[in-house]
Enzyme design. Structure first.
Site, PDB file in Angstrom:
ATOM      1  NE  ARG A 190      50.995  59.117   3.277  1.00 52.91           N
ATOM      2  CZ  ARG A 190      50.599  57.738   2.031  1.00 52.91           C
ATOM      3  NH1 ARG A 190      50.203  57.079   2.485  1.00 52.91           N
ATOM      4  NH2 ARG A 190      49.954  58.613   1.248  1.00 52.91           N
ATOM      5  CG  HIS A 196      46.571  60.398  -1.990  1.00 51.31           C
ATOM      6  ND1 HIS A 196      46.814  61.080  -0.872  1.00 51.31           N
ATOM      7  CD2 HIS A 196      47.534  60.341  -2.749  1.00 51.31           C
ATOM      8  CE1 HIS A 196      48.080  61.128  -1.583  1.00 51.31           C
ATOM      9  NE2 HIS A 196      48.027  60.896  -2.675  1.00 51.31           N
TER      10      HIS A 196
HETATM   11  O1  FUM Z   1      50.368  59.488  -8.741  1.00 52.40           O
HETATM   12  C1  FUM Z   1      50.361  59.815  -7.388  1.00 52.40           C
HETATM   13  O2  FUM Z   1      48.500  59.822  -7.994  1.00 52.40           O
HETATM   14  C2  FUM Z   1      50.430  60.885  -6.596  1.00 52.40           C
HETATM   15  C3  FUM Z   1      50.306  61.184  -5.884  1.00 52.40           C
HETATM   16  C4  FUM Z   1      50.628  62.053  -4.335  1.00 52.40           C
HETATM   17  O3  FUM Z   1      52.033  62.711  -5.497  1.00 52.40           O
HETATM   18  O4  FUM Z   1      50.767  61.784  -3.630  1.00 52.40           O
END
Ligand code: FUM
Length: 573
Positions: free
Chosen positions: A254, A234
């Site tokens: 974001r 991430h």
């Molecule tokens: O689905 C997800 O991995 C969300 C992650 C986030 O909220 O950044």
């Protein structure tokens, strides 16, 4: 020692396990048991922040399952199973309807419509949310619904072995919080045990979870694993304080207007993806952050800046309340005024246990899997917001399938129980510290098998992991804190080292870059490698196989049209 017998044993009490159990109960199956290593309402799903995807077309009426499917398949760099993608995207709206029926509260517009926001690499506003604690809200209602339906559960029970007889899984062995061993016989065993991103030093997981132990148990029982090299980083984890390093700053920041900037004040995503900018695919944004930091354009604490100061405090408190408070508490920063420093963090594993697309059975009879411990739907990269949809859609699907199966119970033979008991009895104190080896392995994986890979680093990681594995075998682990903690820690360490080896070996096999798997020595995607890489235990070793991507249905083919978009890689050193 305790012995329990049930029809369906579900290992893991996160969203996937709970949704499976609820469906079984709603279909009239009483004889089920969920076990979890933590408290019943505190599984990893509670960390899911930004939202859940369903092409409901509320904010963007042109959205439909087909577009969601295309976005998912493209993000996956075309190595996901199109049949699973089709099922996920078609059934996601129904999963939301179910949650609403269970009492979930999602953010709504003033006129009462459900709000949907943009998430990275989506074509439309498709992500529903409950502030930035969507996972917590989902667990709240799933736990409440499970309680309404009297689902039996055991908390604080750590499962360390699947029990097999004649090639079929017939139960599991665990250890409870008072150190008693627990043997559970079951007609069907479901793994809903989560992924393996905590194998990396900087991870968005909490302590003690997401080390891939369920996946390793499945491997040891003979189940096929696929695409283990595919780990999603991430782009935005916290950089400091050390106690919070890696913890998630949701993509929703974001999505709500947050900009990424380097120490020159440049909005650098203009260089890496001028169209989608901060909402490009996760791997592209993560590598952009990595590259800026590596080039010396990073922040003073080794990150880049995430700036959402264009939003008022009131707005942030309504859309991102948990992140607003977290950054204030952890970093002393008011996000409506200042930027927070962030850097990539291991977040999700796309690789895992191979399942049948209809039954969710693994390649071992009696053993099923659901959620992040499986592979198939996300390929080389996962769209943000798709994992919550996945656990609900496939949990329900699995529950429906199991409710139609013969669930007559089989007892675990005494001889198998005696063997495990005598292994526990004969544990002897050793020399190696499990904490030190775990720390070193996670560090090694971060440095050598992480966001950027190449052959010499992979080879050196494999050699080092082999040494760690030999050390455990030769010197044994020291019993530092009693037998129960010892079993938990040594089992976890063994899983981590063995899975790390499989990840590194798979990364070596995939001589290309694709989605989250980036190799500096093979910086482009290669259509000749558009396969799934399958690993299976064979005696004391394993075999590998390249498997063709499943053929889409005609409906899905029409949706996919003539995709020719392959990823535009920014080449890194
Ligand atoms: O689905 C997800 O991995 C969300 C992650 C986030 O909220 O950044």
């Amino acid at each position: 020692m305790q012995k329990i017998t049930t029809g369906v044993l579900i290992i893991g009490s996160g969203g996937a396990g709970l949704r499976t159990a609820i469906e079984l109960k709603e279909k009239g199956i009483e004889d089920i048991l969920i076990v979890g290593a933590r408290k019943f309402d505190d599984a990893h799903t509670v960390l899911a922040a930004g939202g859940i995807n369903a092409a409901m077309g509320v904010m963007d009426p042109n959205d439909n399952w087909q577009t969601h499917a295309v976005d998912t398949f493209l993000e996956a760099q075309q190595i996901s199973n199109p049949l699973l993608v089709e099922k996920l995207t078609k059934k996601a709206p129904e999963a939301i309807e179910d949650l609403l029926r269970f009492g979930a509260q999602f953010h709504r517009e003033d006129d009462g419509r459900l709000t949907q926001r943009f998430f990275g690499a989506h074509s439309y506003k498709r992500t529903l949310f409950h502030g930035d604690t969507t996972g917590k809200e989902i667990i709240r209602v799933l736990v409440a619904q499970s309680n309404n339906l009297d689902v039996d559960f055991i908390e604080d029970l750590y499962i360390f072995e699947l029990i097999e007889k004649d090639g079929k899984v017939i139960g599991a062995a665990g250890i409870n919080k008072v150190g008693e061993s627990v043997y559970i016989s079951a007609s069907k065993v479901v793994l809903a045990t989560g992924g393996y991103s905590n194998i990396y030093r900087r991870s968005s997981s909490r302590n003690r979870e997401n080390f891939g132990n369920g996946i390793h148990m499945a491997f040891m029982a003979g189940a096929e694993l696929g695409d283990m090299e595919m780990v999603q980083f991430h782009p935005t984890g916290l950089v400091y304080p050390p106690s919070a390093e890696g913890s998630l700053i949701t993509e929703a920041v974001r999505a709500e207007g947050g900009l990424l900037k380097n120490n020159l004040g440049e909005r650098f995503m203009k260089k890496y993806d001028p169209d989608k900018l901060e909402l490009s695919t996760r791997d592209v944004v993560a590598r952009a952050n990595y590259q800026e930091i590596k080039m010396g354009n990073g922040s003073s604490n080794g990150g880049v800046y995430l700036d959402i100061s264009s939003r008022t405090e009131e707005y942030l408190r309504s859309r991102l309340p948990a992140i607003y408070d977290k950054v204030m508490k952890m970093n002393g920063i008011n996000l409506s005024k200042d930027a927070v420093e962030v850097a990539p963090t291991a977040h999700y594993s796309m690789g895992g246990i191979v399942i049948d697309k209809d039954t969710h059975q693994t390649s071992v009879e009696g053993l099923y899997a659901v959620g992040e411990c499986t592979t198939g739907v996300h390929g080389a990269n996962r769209l943000g917001g798709n994992s919550l949809a996945e656990i609900l859609v496939f949990g329900k699907d699995l529950g429906t399938h199991l409710s139609q199966c013969d669930l007559s119970q089989k007892e675990i033979p005494e001889s198998l129980i005696s063997k495990i008991e005598s292994d526990i009895e004969n544990i002897s104190d050793g020399e190696e510290s499990s904490n030190v080896l775990l720390r070193d392995t996670r560090d090694l994986m971060w440095r050598k098998v992480g966001i950027v890979k190449n052959m010499p680093e992979l080879d050196s990681a494999i050699e080092r992991l082999g040494e760690y594995s030999d050390r455990i075998e030769k010197n044994s682990i020291a019993i530092e804190t009693g037998k129960q903690e010892f079993i938990r820690k040594s089992h976890r360490l063994n899983s981590v080292i063995q899975l790390s080896l499989l990840i590194a070996q798979s990364a070596k096999l995939r001589k290309e870059s694709r989605g989250s798997h980036y190799r500096t020595d093979y910086p482009n995607s290669n259509d000749e490698m558009r396969f799934n890489y399958i690993i299976k235990k064979e005696g004391d070793s394993y075999t590998t196989e390249k498997r063709e991507i499943a053929e889409p249905t005609t409906e899905m083919k029409n949706a996919l049209g003539t995709i020719s978009k392959t990823q535009n890689y920014v080449h890194l050193e």
